[in-house]
Design a protein around this motif. Structure first.
Motif: not given
Ligand SMILES: Nc1ncnc2c1ncn2[C@@H]1O[C@H](COP(=O)(O)OP(=O)(O)O)[C@@H](O)[C@H]1O
Ligand SMILES: [Mg+2]
Lengths: 256, 213
Positions: A98-116, A118-127
């Protein structure tokens, strides 16, 4: 693509499950399951509904606890310690029916959340990472949209990209195309095939037998919480040994 | 009914607003903790919080204020009325808001938490980034509805000596012997506070029921 069925070398096993038993209350959901997945290997897990496929792969990243047996992922033994669970989840990506994307976040925000987080990536790196993977699943132009603005197939591709952004060592798929309209199944399967070509270790619960033939090194058949058969796709589809596997294949083929 | 009486009622209205703000702020902060404790995986904590909610929902606010003001004084803890009311309203509102928000947290689809777990997000991030923003949206109509109840409930603060709007009305009415006029005005003031909130609440409810974005 299909490899030989040489006994897996435990030293090279990325996932190792030995003697795993799982009960839901008094219901025995996994019965003494043994499974070794080598680095780079692609496994397709199939079987009738309710046979324990989801339960099995959800034990690999500890979405389900087990009562007995040993699970080791990338050298980390899953026990009750939060560190082990976190460490394993960092290396294991998962894609849900059922995909389970986070509906209140954009596609990009869905993708950068965990790297930032959990992996402590900077926003620029994560993006930058996120854009690479979104392009790879061919959805880069939709980065600013919300999940509800995308089709099911697009959402599932975003979910794949989101998992890849953590740069996992193995990807688990739990019926990733079962909730999709038929015309969108192919775009998701093509994405998964591309991932397989790039050498990702994959454990896929799916009834897409074309995908299994094309990609799988091994097909594993489960029924009633037990692994009943393991074979190369060729062998499994041509000469399934277990009667339940034959019955299952008959039904699947009748539906396609 | 002259200008001095009207000013007196407006003083009361000011206290009613202040009490509502205290109840909502204190209750909101404590209520969030209650909701998180109630949805915790630690069963002892969740059960203890359930008992707390049952206690404060199951007894009258009047009695709770009575206990915090007069009761605690009997055991040597003399609070001034402000402290007593702030504590009483905070405890009471935290039980109601905590329960509303518990329901909202539980209404966020399970798959959301599972996806967050699968991404290795820890508890704090799962809550702050994933669950609470969605639960907040879900809870808005009920939260606004509770705010209306809270505003009306502040009239009970009169028992510890507050001259808020309802009590001010009673005093003025006893002075000028025109209860219908006085309480008509008092009622209109409550209505002017509460009705717009109710409208906002039902507007939110309709908006949230519509397909997302
Ligand atoms: N949380 C649960 N509680 C109780 N029983 C469950 C739970 N999850 C799954 N089961 C049961 O375990 C069995 C296997 O489920 P599942 O792993 O989802 O099967 P599959 O993915 O092969 O369809 C089913 O009979 C299902 O009803
Ligand atoms: Mg399943």
């Amino acid at each position: 693509m299909s490899a030989s069925l040489s006994p897996p070398d435990p030293g090279d096993a990325l996932i190792s499950m030995t003697g795993v038993d799982k009960w839901y209350g008094s219901f025995h959901a996994l019965k003494s399951v043994d499974l070794q997945v080598r680095r780079g290997e692609k496994i397709v897990l199939c079987g009738p509904s309710g046979s324990g496929k989801s339960t099995l792969i959800r034990c690999i990243n500890r979405l389900e606890t087990v009562q007995q047996g040993r699970i080791v992922v990338d050298g980390i033994a899953l026990d009750d310690s939060a560190q082990a669970v976190d460490a394993v989840r960092r290396e294991v990506g998962m894609v849900f029916q059922s995909f389970n994307l986070f509906p209140h976040k954009t596609v990009l925000e869905n993708c950068i959340l965990a790297p930032m987080r959990v992996r402590k990536a900077s926003r620029a790196e994560a993006e930058a990472t996120a854009r690479t993977y979104l392009d790879r699943v061919r959805i880069g132009e939709q980065a600013g949209k919300y999940p509800a603005q995308l089709s099911g197939g697009q959402q599932q591709r975003v979910a794949i990209a989101r998992a890849l952004c953590m740069e996992p060592k193995v990807m688990l798929f739990d019926e990733p195309t079962s909730a999709l309209d038929p015309e969108m199944v192919k775009e998701v399967l093509d994405t998964m095939i591309g991932l397989a070509r790039d050498g990702m270790t994959m454990v896929c619960v799916t009834h897409e037998m074309g995908f299994a033939r094309q990609v799988a090194d091994r097909v594993i058949f489960m029924a009633e919480g037990e692994i009943l058969e393991e074979a190369t796709p060729d062998a499994f589809f041509r000469t399934p040994r277990h009667p339940r596997a034959r019955a299952f294949l008959g039904e699947i083929l009748a539906h396609h | 009914m002259g200008i001095p009486e009207l000013l007196f009622l407006l003083q009361g209205l000011k206290w009613t607003l202040a009490l509502s703000a205290i109840g909502f702020l204190g209750g909101g902060i404590a209520g969030l903790l209650v909701a998180l404790a109630r949805t915790s995986e630690r069963t002892a904590l969740a059960r203890g919080t359930a008992a707390y909610i049952a206690l404060f929902q199951g007894t009258p606010l009047l009695m709770q204020l009575f206990v915090t003001y007069y009761g605690l004084a009997l055991v040597g803890l003399q609070l001034d009325p402000w402290q007593a009311v702030a504590i009483g309203f905070t405890l009471n509102a935290s039980a109601f808001l905590g329960d509303i928000w518990r329901g909202s947290i539980e209404a966020v689809p399970r798959g959301q938490v599972e996806a967050a777990r699968a991404l290795s997000l820890g508890y704090a991030s799962r809550m702050v980034d994933i669950v609470l923003p969605q639960a907040f949206r879900i809870s808005l109509p009920a939260t606004v509805g509770y705010l209306v109840q809270l505003i009306k409930g502040t009239s009970l603060a009169s028992i510890v000596g507050f001259t808020e709007l309802a009590r001010a009305g009673a005093i003025v009415s006893n002075q000028i012997f025109k209860p219908l006029v006085v309480f008509g005005i008092v009622g209109a003031m409550y209505f002017a506070l509460c009705f717009p909130l109710s409208l906002v609440g039902s507007w939110l409810e309709r908006r949230l029921a519509a397909p997302t974005r």
